[in-house]
Every structure is written in structure tokens, then in C-alpha cells.
Design a protein around this motif. Structure first.
Motif, short mmCIF file in Angstrom:
data_model
loop_
_atom_site.label_atom_id
_atom_site.label_comp_id
_atom_site.label_asym_id
_atom_site.label_seq_id
_atom_site.Cartn_x
_atom_site.Cartn_y
_atom_site.Cartn_z
N ARG A 151 39.61 42.18 19.10
CA ARG A 151 41.11 42.82 18.87
C ARG A 151 41.99 42.47 19.90
O ARG A 151 42.07 42.52 21.14
N LYS A 152 43.13 41.33 19.33
CA LYS A 152 44.10 40.96 20.28
C LYS A 152 43.55 40.14 21.38
O LYS A 152 44.51 40.54 22.54
N GLN A 182 43.49 46.24 23.50
CA GLN A 182 42.48 45.04 23.20
C GLN A 182 40.92 45.52 23.23
O GLN A 182 40.38 46.56 23.84
N LYS A 183 40.31 44.70 22.57
CA LYS A 183 38.77 44.90 22.41
C LYS A 183 37.82 43.77 22.29
O LYS A 183 38.47 42.94 21.55
N CYS A 184 36.87 43.65 23.05
CA CYS A 184 35.84 42.52 22.82
C CYS A 184 34.43 43.14 22.98
O CYS A 184 34.10 44.35 23.39
N PHE A 215 37.91 50.66 29.66
CA PHE A 215 36.61 50.75 30.09
C PHE A 215 35.93 49.56 29.73
O PHE A 215 36.03 48.81 28.73
N VAL A 216 34.77 49.49 30.40
CA VAL A 216 33.76 48.55 30.05
C VAL A 216 32.41 49.28 29.65
O VAL A 216 31.95 50.37 30.63
N PHE A 252 34.36 45.82 25.72
CA PHE A 252 35.52 46.10 26.55
C PHE A 252 36.52 46.71 25.98
O PHE A 252 36.54 46.07 24.70
N ARG A 253 37.25 47.70 26.31
CA ARG A 253 38.16 48.37 25.47
C ARG A 253 39.24 48.81 26.25
O ARG A 253 39.30 49.60 27.38
N SER A 254 40.54 48.49 25.95
CA SER A 254 41.67 48.89 26.40
C SER A 254 42.68 49.43 25.68
O SER A 254 43.05 48.87 24.61
#
Length: 402
Positions: A151-152, A182-184, A215-216, A252-254
Motif C-alpha cells: 500500500r502506497k 503505508q503497508k508492506c 509497527f512491524v 510493516f504498517r504505518s
């Protein structure tokens, strides 16, 4: 959105996660810190809740956070038995995979009974369209066979591991760092019979909140459907982790801020599974002796301490979390266990924060609180923020760093 989903979950029949009959296997409820009118929200409902065979989920949107309905808004009311989950509980981003599975099991369990769609890694057929799979968080593809689409950001992937270290990092690590929303995810695969080893390296910094919002997450158990450990704030995990199986997921997520992020090194290993930190064991005798000091005020049974609410004097301020304007500095407290044995009435705030300078990197306004002076247990007294006694045993100090 998660708050709305939480309330709709109640309308659909979901209880608070910590009210499940099996909850006390995963959390401890600190009743003395809960506002009296909300005690019922923390009680286990053995005869009223049907779990439908769905495992307990510390990442459920129905789970309360660490300080939910706390009398002083600081002391923990819910303590996870595995300390690495403490900042996972209480998320309000969205329904978790198991939240959705619970609703689908209750209302739609026979919708795809005759279909043959195969979903991997614990995914299952979508009741409204049985040719599609509903995948655990971090997974995607038609059959949940690969990582979730990013995401982004340009990040994530499926990584086949060898015995050689390779690295994974959050977007734009370390400078300028990740951005909001963002997300990965990375699907990590070791050869059959081996496991995945993960170790955090170099700089580590995320928006610091009691429940991680940026967070991770490490999903390293044998159940990739369930929520994993979520790490945020500024303290890099110092141990290496080893998955229970040959597969692991890193997410990973912000949601709110911009910061440095994380970097890990990963490899295949033959090592035994290592998924959590061993608790600190504090043992006392049956003769009213606390850590070597005969105490007439306490008769203490053996205690296992993992994430207690015991704090005392403040340490030094940390280095600034980032070089651009708006980083944060922290100071942490410890507790003198001789002055105050593991006692819920010694609960204090986790940390003190302040901006490094007048500028900020984000528009987020985080409410920062400070810690009160310690409450000292007799015969100790508060002297300049420390618990002290005139008795001979005073010099024999033992500190537990939380």
C-alpha cells in the motif's frame, strides 16, 4: 473505523475478546486498577460465549488495550502473559482475520460446503464468492500463496531463504524514512525441515503509542492466521527470533506518522524455535522474606514477573529518535524490588517523552504524560524520588528493568 467495527461486532454477537472462557491463558486482568463500573467488561463468560473453535486473538478489534478503563489512565488493566504482545492488544484499525472468521463461521459456515477452492496458509473460501479466498493478514494472491499487495510503497515480496543472511527494511529506511498510511508484507520461506531466523539490526524507530499504530509485526508461530507480535516505539528488540515452522510473515504498517522504521536480517536455520522472551523469575521464601530481606509486612509466594507495573526512579534521557526536527527523547524508570515487592499499588507510567526541539515532522498531536513519584512500601520512605530505608539491608539493592 475500527471503533465502528468494534461496536458493529457487538451487534453481530461478538463479545470482548478478554471475556472469552480461555482468556486467562493469554492475559491477566488487574481488577484493582479498573473503574468499578466497568469490571463486568473484563469478566470471563464461561457459560455465555461460544468460541466456535476460533483461537484466542490478541490482535482482535474486540480486545481491550493495556490501560482500558484504568482508574488513573496509566496503570495497566490488561497484562499479556507473553510480554511481546503487550503493545498488540487494543488495536482499532480493523477487524482481524479471526474476527471476520468468527462472524463467517456463525452466519455463513455452510455457504461453500460443496466447493473445492483450495486456499493456502489457513485462508478459506469467501462465503459470498466461493471461488475466492479470504487470506490471513500479510498474505494475498488468488490462493493466499504470496505476500499481500503493498500500500502506497514499493516493498514486500516472497523470499526463499538460505543459510546466508539477507536483509529486509521498511520503505525509504532510514532516511527520509517511512510515510503515513503505508503497508508492506514479506512471506519468508525456508527449506523444508528448517526454520526462519529474524534479527533486528541498525536503527529502529516508530511512533510510540501504548497500542502500536505504526509497527512491524512478526508472525512466527505455527498459526499464520493469528496476529503476531507488534513492535513500535524506539527500543529495538535485542533477541533474535526463530519461527516455529519453515514459514514466517513480516508486516510493516504505518497509519499516522513518518519515522525511521526498521531493518532486519533473515536467514534459514536449524535452530530451535525461539518466539518470545523468557520471563524473569523472582522467588521468595515462605518465611516472609522478600529478596533476602525479612519483611514483617509481607508474606509473599513465589512470583513470575514478565511485564509488571512496578516503577521507581527515572533514568537518563535517551538520544533523539531522529535527526530531522520533531524526534522524541525518552527516559525510563525502574523499580527497587526491596523497597516495593511486585505490588500492583506501585504501578506507574511506562515512559516519559518530550520533543527534542520546537519543530515537528508530523501533524500528530500525541498526549504525553509524566510519571508520579514512587509509592514506597513500609518500612521504606520516598526520598527524592527513591524508596529508601535506614535499616541495614538498605544497601543491598536489586533493580528490575521493565
Amino acid at each position: 473505523m475500527g471503533v465502528i467495527e468494534h461496536e458493529i461486532g457487538h451487534a453481530l454477537g461478538l463479545w470482548h475478546e478478554q471475556s472469552r472462557p480461555d482468556a486467562l491463558g493469554y492475559v491477566t486482568i488487574e481488577r484493582d486498577f479498573i473503574l468499578p463500573s466497568y469490571i463486568s467488561d473484563f469478566l470471563q463468560r464461561d457459560d455465555e460465549i461460544d468460541t466456535l473453535g476460533i483461537p484466542y486473538d490478541l490482535g482482535s478489534v474486540m480486545h481491550y488495550g493495556s490501560t482500558a478503563f484504568s482508574v488513573d489512565q496509566k496503570s495497566k488493566t490488561v497484562v499479556t502473559r507473553d510480554s511481546l504482545y503487550q503493545q498488540t492488544i487494543g488495536q482499532r484499525e480493523k477487524l482481524s482475520f479471526y474476527d471476520v472468521a468468527t462472524i463467517n463461521t456463525a452466519y455463513c459456515k455452510d455457504e461453500c460446503k460443496t466447493e473445492k477452492t483450495k486456499c493456502e496458509y489457513g485462508g478459506y473460501m469467501r462465503p459470498s464468492k466461493c471461488s475466492e479466498c479470504l487470506c490471513p493478514d500479510g498474505l494475498g494472491g488468488e490462493r493466499c500463496e504470496k505476500n499481500e499487495e503493498p500500500r502506497k510503497a514499493e516493498c514486500g515480496g516472497v523470499i526463499s531463504l538460505t543459510d546466508e543472511w539477507t536483509t529486509v527494511e521498511s520503505p525509504n529506511y532510514p532516511d527520509p524514512g517511512y510515510e503515513a498510511d503505508q503497508k508492506c508484507s514479506w512471506l519468508l520461506k525456508s527449506p523444508k525441515g528448517k526454520r526462519v531466523e529474524i534479527e533486528f539490526i541498525e536503527d529502529f524507530s516508530f511512533l510510540c503509542t501504548s497500542t502500536c499504530v505504526d509497527f512491524v509485526e512478526l508472525k512466527i508461530s505455527d498459526d499464520l492466521r493469528n496476529t503476531g507480535f507488534r513492535f513500535c516505539c524506539y527500543d529495538k528488540p535485542e533477541i533474535s527470533f526463530v519461527s516455529q515452522t519453515d514459514t514466517a510473515i513480516v508486516i510493516f504498517r504505518s497509519q499516522l506518522s513518518a519515522d525511521i522504521g526498521f531493518k532486519i536480517q533473515i536467514r534459514s536455520t536449524d535452530a530451535e524455535a525461539r518466539t518470545t522472551i523468557a520471563p524473569t523469575i523472582i522467588t521468595t521464601t515462605s518465611e516472609s522474606t522478600v529478596l533476602g530481606y525479612r519483611n514483617p509486612y509481607f508474606s509473599v509466594a513465589p512470583i513470575t514477573v514478565d511485564t509488571p507495573n512496578v516503577w521507581a526512579d527515572w533514568g537518563e534521557w535517551s538520544q533523539c529518535s531522529r535527526t530531522c526536527g520533531g524526534g522524541r527523547r525518552q527516559e525510563f524508570g525502574t523499580c527497587n524490588l526491596k523497597a516495593c515487592p511486585v505490588d500492583k499499588h506501585c504501578a506507574k507510567l511506562l515512559s516519559n517523552n518530550r520533543l527534542c526541539n520546537g519543530k515537528v515532522c508530523t501533524k500528530n498531536d500525541i498526549s504525553i504524560s509524566s510519571c508520579d513519584a514512587p509509592q514506597c512500601c513500609p518500612p521504606f520512605q520516598n526520598v527524592d524520588g527513591m524508596c529508601q530505608s535506614d535499616q541495614d539491608a538498605q544497601h543491598d539493592e536489586l533493580w528490575l528493568s521493565i
